[in-house]
Design a protein around this motif. Structure first.
Motif: not given
Length: 448
Positions: A298-302
């Protein structure tokens, strides 16, 4: 006309009539001049009941709140108060001047002078320069911001060897405008071997100002163990030599998504705006960003969603992102995707629907969505804006998380232009909430 604009619209009239307002306004002014925050707040409430919001007077009350916060024993509160005075624009300058000229400890005064220097007050540099002989490393780190990299290179080079990381970081930042070969060699060595990741990151970023001669050193920093250093290397590559930087950075797009490769894709996609930009390379970079939006992290998607915010609209990519938005489960990522799509005609409707749905979420995503929808002048229905304001109000009153309360307090004043709703928070038990509420009010006053 929205309520926020109506408030700003009457400010000029209220100021003109202030001389006729008699005792109540004068009592507020007297309490502010006496630095009596509680008394000033009480007198202002009485004044507002009869006269309505006076944003100019409220701005002075907010400035007093920040100036008193500078006296806190908590360094986080002191620094936050100075930052909010800085971010308030012209309305914050008198408060910064009073802090700088006051009887605060030398470090506090120096930080206020540094903020004034960033606002173009040239006399601030003279004060800071006079502190360069200090034995206090924190004060020295601030004072170094006043140096000239061409005239004071000896001081800065010596400071690159200082045992305190903050001093080394400040010296490295200040050397960004240098053209000296000795400085370049020192920064290359620092970027490679300094034990502090923050220092390596700053040194790497500064190297970007030295042009193509440092490309090899920057390529090497792409393999640093610290994410922030790798990110700095990507950005420095484009600053040093965009064309050759693209060629080096493209190598990152063949690997799985990472913070550095996402930043590389964003930077490459942006180069299509420049004369001679390659649309094909930009398309490859956009495709990489789309792939990053499907990462399991989720950190990379964000991060990929944030990167899209700065990339020009693309119909095919925007349609694909809209489809991903419908599938996304992480609320923080949903907000960032919606934020990116709000500035794109094809994605605006889906983004607005997502933000409205996030109003019922928990935590920071809900507050962030509320701030976006409550923004004065935003293209949303009045009832949606009012619902967003209600969410922000509840966030300031109910949540136990200081970070969310701070965010909501500033957003209510600055984004929604509802400074009157924030006034009670100027006496909140949480000093950081006070500071951010006051900063929001001053920022709103600066827009009037």
């Amino acid at each position: 006309m929205t309520r926020g604009k109506a408030v700003l619209g009457v400010v000029a009239i209220l100021i003109v009539l202030s001389g006729c307002s008699g005792g109540p306004r004068a009592q507020v002014r007297t309490a502010i001049d006496a630095r009596d925050l509680g008394g000033a707040a009480a007198r202002y409430d009485e004044y507002r009941e009869d006269n309505g919001t006076d944003l100019f007077l409220l701005g002075d009350l907010a400035s007093l709140t920040l100036e008193l916060a500078v006296e806190s024993e908590d360094p986080r509160v002191r620094d936050a108060a100075i930052h909010q005075l800085f971010y308030a624009g012209n309305r914050g300058l008198p408060g910064l001047e009073r802090v700088a000229d006051g009887t605060h400890p030398a470090l506090t005064r120096a930080k206020a002078w540094a903020a004034l220097a960033r606002r173009g007050r040239t006399h601030a540099d003279a004060y800071l320069y006079g502190q360069l002989d200090t034995d206090d490393p924190e004060l020295l780190a601030v004072a170094l911001r006043s140096t000239d990299p061409l005239e004071d290179s000896a001081i800065l080079l010596r400071s690159l060897q200082h045992p305190t990381p903050a001093v080394r970081r400040a010296a490295a930042e200040q050397l960004m405008r240098s053209e000296d070969a000795e400085v370049r060699a020192a920064l290359i060595a620092m970027a490679r071997v300094d034990p502090d990741p923050g220092v390596r990151s700053v040194a790497t970023r500064t190297l970007g100002s030295f042009g193509a001669s440092v490309l090899s050193a920057l390529r090497e920093r792409l393999s640093d163990e610290e994410t922030r250093v790798r990110l700095a290397a990507v950005r420095a590559l484009f600053a040093a030599d965009e064309a050759r930087g693209i060629e080096i950075a493209r190598g990152l797009l063949g690997a799985p998504p990472s913070p550095a490769s996402i930043e590389a894709a964003r930077s490459i996609a942006l180069t299509v705006r420049n004369e001679g930009g390659d649309p094909a390379r930009s398309a490859d970079a956009r495709a990489f960003l789309y792939g990053a939006l499907r990462s399991t992290s989720s950190r990379l998607r964000s991060q990929a969603a944030i990167a899209l915010f700065s990339v020009d609209p693309d119909e095919a990519l925007d349609d694909a992102v809209i489809a991903l938005l419908a599938q996304e489960q992480d609320q923080s990522v949903k907000f960032q995707l919606a934020r990116a799509l709000m500035v794109r005609p094809r994605g605006r409707e889906a983004a607005a629907d997502t933000l409205r749905a996030l109003l019922d979420a928990e935590g920071m995503p809900s507050a962030q969505a509320a701030a976006a929808l409550a923004r004065d002048g935003s293209d949303v229905e009045d009832e949606v804006r009012e619902a967003a304001v209600s969410v922000l109000l509840r966030a300031t009153e109910a949540t136990q998380l200081s970070l969310i309360r701070r965010f909501a307090a500033r957003a209510l004043a600055r984004e929604a232009l509802r400074p009157e709703e924030v006034t009670p928070l100027l006496q909140d038990e949480d000093m950081l909430v006070r500071v951010h509420a006051a900063g929001g009010i001053l920022a709103a006053a600066n827009q009037s």
